[in-house]
Scaffold this motif. Sequence first.
Motif, PDB file in Angstrom:
ATOM      1  N   TYR A  69       6.987  10.370  -0.913  1.00 55.06           N
ATOM      2  CA  TYR A  69       7.408   9.341   0.035  1.00 55.06           C
ATOM      3  C   TYR A  69       6.246   9.001   0.969  1.00 55.06           C
ATOM      4  O   TYR A  69       5.373   9.838   1.227  1.00 55.06           O
ATOM      5  CB  TYR A  69       8.591   9.839   0.866  1.00 55.06           C
ATOM      6  N   PRO A  70       6.227   7.789   1.509  1.00 61.13           N
ATOM      7  CA  PRO A  70       5.168   7.442   2.473  1.00 61.13           C
ATOM      8  C   PRO A  70       5.055   8.426   3.634  1.00 61.13           C
ATOM      9  O   PRO A  70       3.942   8.716   4.085  1.00 61.13           O
ATOM     10  CB  PRO A  70       5.567   6.043   2.938  1.00 61.13           C
ATOM     11  N   GLU A  71       6.176   8.948   4.115  1.00 60.90           N
ATOM     12  CA  GLU A  71       6.094   9.905   5.213  1.00 60.90           C
ATOM     13  C   GLU A  71       5.367  11.184   4.795  1.00 60.90           C
ATOM     14  O   GLU A  71       4.821  11.896   5.635  1.00 60.90           O
ATOM     15  CB  GLU A  71       7.497  10.266   5.710  1.00 60.90           C
ATOM     16  N   ALA A  72       5.332  11.458   3.473  1.00 58.05           N
ATOM     17  CA  ALA A  72       4.687  12.670   2.973  1.00 58.05           C
ATOM     18  C   ALA A  72       3.204  12.454   2.692  1.00 58.05           C
ATOM     19  O   ALA A  72       2.375  13.311   3.008  1.00 58.05           O
ATOM     20  CB  ALA A  72       5.397  13.167   1.712  1.00 58.05           C
ATOM     21  N   HIS A  73       2.846  11.315   2.091  1.00 58.51           N
ATOM     22  CA  HIS A  73       1.423  11.103   1.777  1.00 58.51           C
ATOM     23  C   HIS A  73       0.654  10.456   2.915  1.00 58.51           C
ATOM     24  O   HIS A  73      -0.581  10.454   2.909  1.00 58.51           O
ATOM     25  CB  HIS A  73       1.236  10.322   0.481  1.00 58.51           C
ATOM     26  N   GLY A  74       1.347   9.898   3.905  1.00 59.77           N
ATOM     27  CA  GLY A  74       0.671   9.456   5.119  1.00 59.77           C
ATOM     28  C   GLY A  74       0.307   7.990   5.204  1.00 59.77           C
ATOM     29  O   GLY A  74      -0.060   7.510   6.285  1.00 59.77           O
TER      30      GLY A  74
ATOM     31  N   PHE B  69       0.806  -1.216   0.000  1.00 62.66           N
ATOM     32  CA  PHE B  69       0.000   0.000   0.000  1.00 62.66           C
ATOM     33  C   PHE B  69       0.845   1.274   0.000  1.00 62.66           C
ATOM     34  O   PHE B  69       0.557   2.191  -0.780  1.00 62.66           O
ATOM     35  CB  PHE B  69      -0.983  -0.031   1.175  1.00 62.66           C
ATOM     36  N   PRO B  70       1.851   1.406   0.823  1.00 65.52           N
ATOM     37  CA  PRO B  70       2.680   2.618   0.745  1.00 65.52           C
ATOM     38  C   PRO B  70       3.310   2.824  -0.625  1.00 65.52           C
ATOM     39  O   PRO B  70       3.368   3.953  -1.127  1.00 65.52           O
ATOM     40  CB  PRO B  70       3.740   2.395   1.820  1.00 65.52           C
ATOM     41  N   ASN B  71       3.773   1.746  -1.255  1.00 62.52           N
ATOM     42  CA  ASN B  71       4.462   1.905  -2.532  1.00 62.52           C
ATOM     43  C   ASN B  71       3.519   2.164  -3.696  1.00 62.52           C
ATOM     44  O   ASN B  71       3.849   2.939  -4.598  1.00 62.52           O
ATOM     45  CB  ASN B  71       5.335   0.677  -2.799  1.00 62.52           C
ATOM     46  N   HIS B  72       2.357   1.554  -3.683  1.00 63.20           N
ATOM     47  CA  HIS B  72       1.413   1.871  -4.761  1.00 63.20           C
ATOM     48  C   HIS B  72       0.927   3.309  -4.658  1.00 63.20           C
ATOM     49  O   HIS B  72       0.714   3.969  -5.692  1.00 63.20           O
ATOM     50  CB  HIS B  72       0.239   0.890  -4.737  1.00 63.20           C
ATOM     51  N   TYR B  73       0.763   3.788  -3.446  1.00 65.60           N
ATOM     52  CA  TYR B  73       0.329   5.175  -3.329  1.00 65.60           C
ATOM     53  C   TYR B  73       1.486   6.140  -3.586  1.00 65.60           C
ATOM     54  O   TYR B  73       1.261   7.261  -4.055  1.00 65.60           O
ATOM     55  CB  TYR B  73      -0.293   5.422  -1.962  1.00 65.60           C
ATOM     56  N   THR B  74       2.705   5.722  -3.326  1.00 66.31           N
ATOM     57  CA  THR B  74       3.862   6.537  -3.704  1.00 66.31           C
ATOM     58  C   THR B  74       3.968   6.649  -5.224  1.00 66.31           C
ATOM     59  O   THR B  74       4.206   7.730  -5.764  1.00 66.31           O
ATOM     60  CB  THR B  74       5.150   5.933  -3.120  1.00 66.31           C
ATOM     61  N   MET B  75       3.774   5.544  -5.923  1.00 64.46           N
ATOM     62  CA  MET B  75       3.820   5.610  -7.388  1.00 64.46           C
ATOM     63  C   MET B  75       2.702   6.493  -7.929  1.00 64.46           C
ATOM     64  O   MET B  75       2.868   7.164  -8.952  1.00 64.46           O
ATOM     65  CB  MET B  75       3.716   4.192  -7.970  1.00 64.46           C
TER      66      MET B  75
END
Length: 714
Positions: free
Chosen positions: A246-251, A235-241
């Motif tokens: 970065y995950p720390e930025a999008h939450g 989930f963090p990486n699909h939303y990063t793409m």
Amino acid sequence: MAPRPQVIPHRRASSDSSADEQTLCEQTSDDEGYDGRPSGELSEGDHDILESEDERERLLTQKDGISGMFGKGLSGVKIGKRDKVEMKERRKGGNDESSALMYEMEEGIGGASSTSLRSSRSSQSDEQRLHAVRSQRKARRNGLWRRLCIYISIIVLFVVLLSASYRLSTPKDSAAVVNMISNGTSLFAPTTILISLDGFRADFLYRNITPTLNQFIQEGISPKYMRPSFPSVTFPNHYTMATGMYPEAHGVVGNSFWDPTLEKEFFYTDPERSLQSHWWGGEPIWVTAEKQNVRTAVHMWPGSEAHILDQDIAYVDKYNGSELLHIKVNRIMDLLDVPGPKDIGVNADTPRPQLIAAYVPNVDGDGHQYGPNSTEIRQTIANADAMLGDILKGLHKRNLTNIVNVVVVSDHGMATTDVTRLIQLEDLIDPAELSHIDGWPLYGLRPKNISDLDRLYSQLKAKSNDNPNIEVYLRDEDMPEHYHFSKNERIAPLWIVPKTGWAIVTKNEFDVEEGKRRGDVYHPRGLHGYDHEHPLMRAIFIARGPAFPHMPGSLMEPFQNIELYNIVCDSIGLEPAPNNGTLRLPLKPVGHHNDPAGSNETPEDPVPQNSLPPTSASSSPSLATMSVGLDSLSSIAASASGLEDTSPSIDDTILRPTPPNVVSEVPPAQTSGKGKSLWEWLTHKVDEVEDWVEGLVHEHVSGQDKDSDASEGS
């Protein structure tokens, strides 16, 4: 010519004759156009008839003048003129009737009779004329409606043509038309298909089971691999793409985590705890596209169902993990077959999308279940490759190969797990002191009392010194900078990060000691979530299409997946939202995939244990089921005793398929027969190295392995 009648003088000279009789006695020649009455003279009855006719004609002329405004000539005045001509003709006819009446009187018909007859004929003539006028008015009305329908049709057609001309004449639309390309049947605006193969490790391309992807590399541009973001989970990486952040930025900092502000838990497989828009920060590409009037279709991409930023998306397909691959192919092709914005039959409610983002979970699912080196995963990888082949065939059939961009990516790789590479959480920390545990296989810890944070950190740090297979970090102090994993309150304050291929488990998940004693197989057989820069976590990026006008087979430098958002935005002409990426189109090649220097790197999996040297290449079926740890130990013992090592090598274990019902890695306590006797013989023959072997086992093998080795040597 008829002979003239004789003149009777005494009648003409009689003074007692009436004016009418005198008139009747007067004769003139036919050439003089005699009408039976002196010029300008009419009887009182004729005056009444003419006045009545004039009044009726005036009334009819007024009514016809109103309706005639919509008739031929669009004027009631012209119709009135025509009616006046008709009226004059009728008046002339009236004079003829008067002449006939005079002739009848001359033949002996009385004056009263002639007046009655004249009135009767006048009434009959009026009725005939009125009937004719009514018929004429009815015909005019029918003609009027026909003309109105024709005029309305002409006006509607004119408005449509005017609107189309205006659309084509506006600068914005003209630019769009210029950028559209025809496939022979339809105009296509810039279009990109983005496909994510979850869990597709970069070196899967080097197993000779992906002919489509390998050919796709030769036709497009790609690096040897793309780096995921930390933590390397789905989930963090699909939303990063999707956001370029970065995950720390999008939450979305993990597949599961606790938000201390919301006091709620995010859990990726539970829609009630993951599909609310407040979890998802940043602006995903499907929102960026729709905000700029570029229609989008999102097929099962993580986060797409959350209605982020309250933006409606043209097409959103809900997650269905059991969906067959050919159904995905059909879905993508059906979306491309929708009428385009310039096609006949286009529907604003069902537009053709310019961006299609599709998620494929199969490789990741089977990688977890069977392991990334299993026989089963080979077939799954081949199936995913064939699915891409069907998509490319569909594009070729529609003459879209050089019109539609295709970008294939993955979110992370995968590493093989084993019961010998498990760490019991309870051996590191007391779970009773924790309020929440985030993430997996890495662990984010939230102490119940924040005052205990430093103590727990020191405790874990000391244990990591004795176990090189874990790393311990404080979020706000020593979290590695390249992780970009510290600037968000959703990130737990204390972290245990295992080395690649290792996993941390609680006892209620898997009792490590009991599992080793019974010879249990740990599931999942494959894991990810480790350091995103490790070779086993590498993902893929391959692109082809008009937005990538590079030499076929172009090689570019590896990059992190935060760059994907900008690349896809540029491919369809979007202005990206603020993000962490910096890479923009056109991409910059640094070579070719066929260059001699461009060798393909295949990382070791399982990862060699830090304290154990590699094994030899020889193998023996009698010890084929021994674990990697025991393989290394027996190799050392054999070297010390001068005997040949009969244990299987790591490479043999990876490459040789294991039957489904056979355990591939069994702890030492479960070996028997020839294997057990051999071990006893070895331990008695190498007394001089016994202390060294026992020390090595004590330091690097778990407690059950140590006890088992001691019992075997007694």
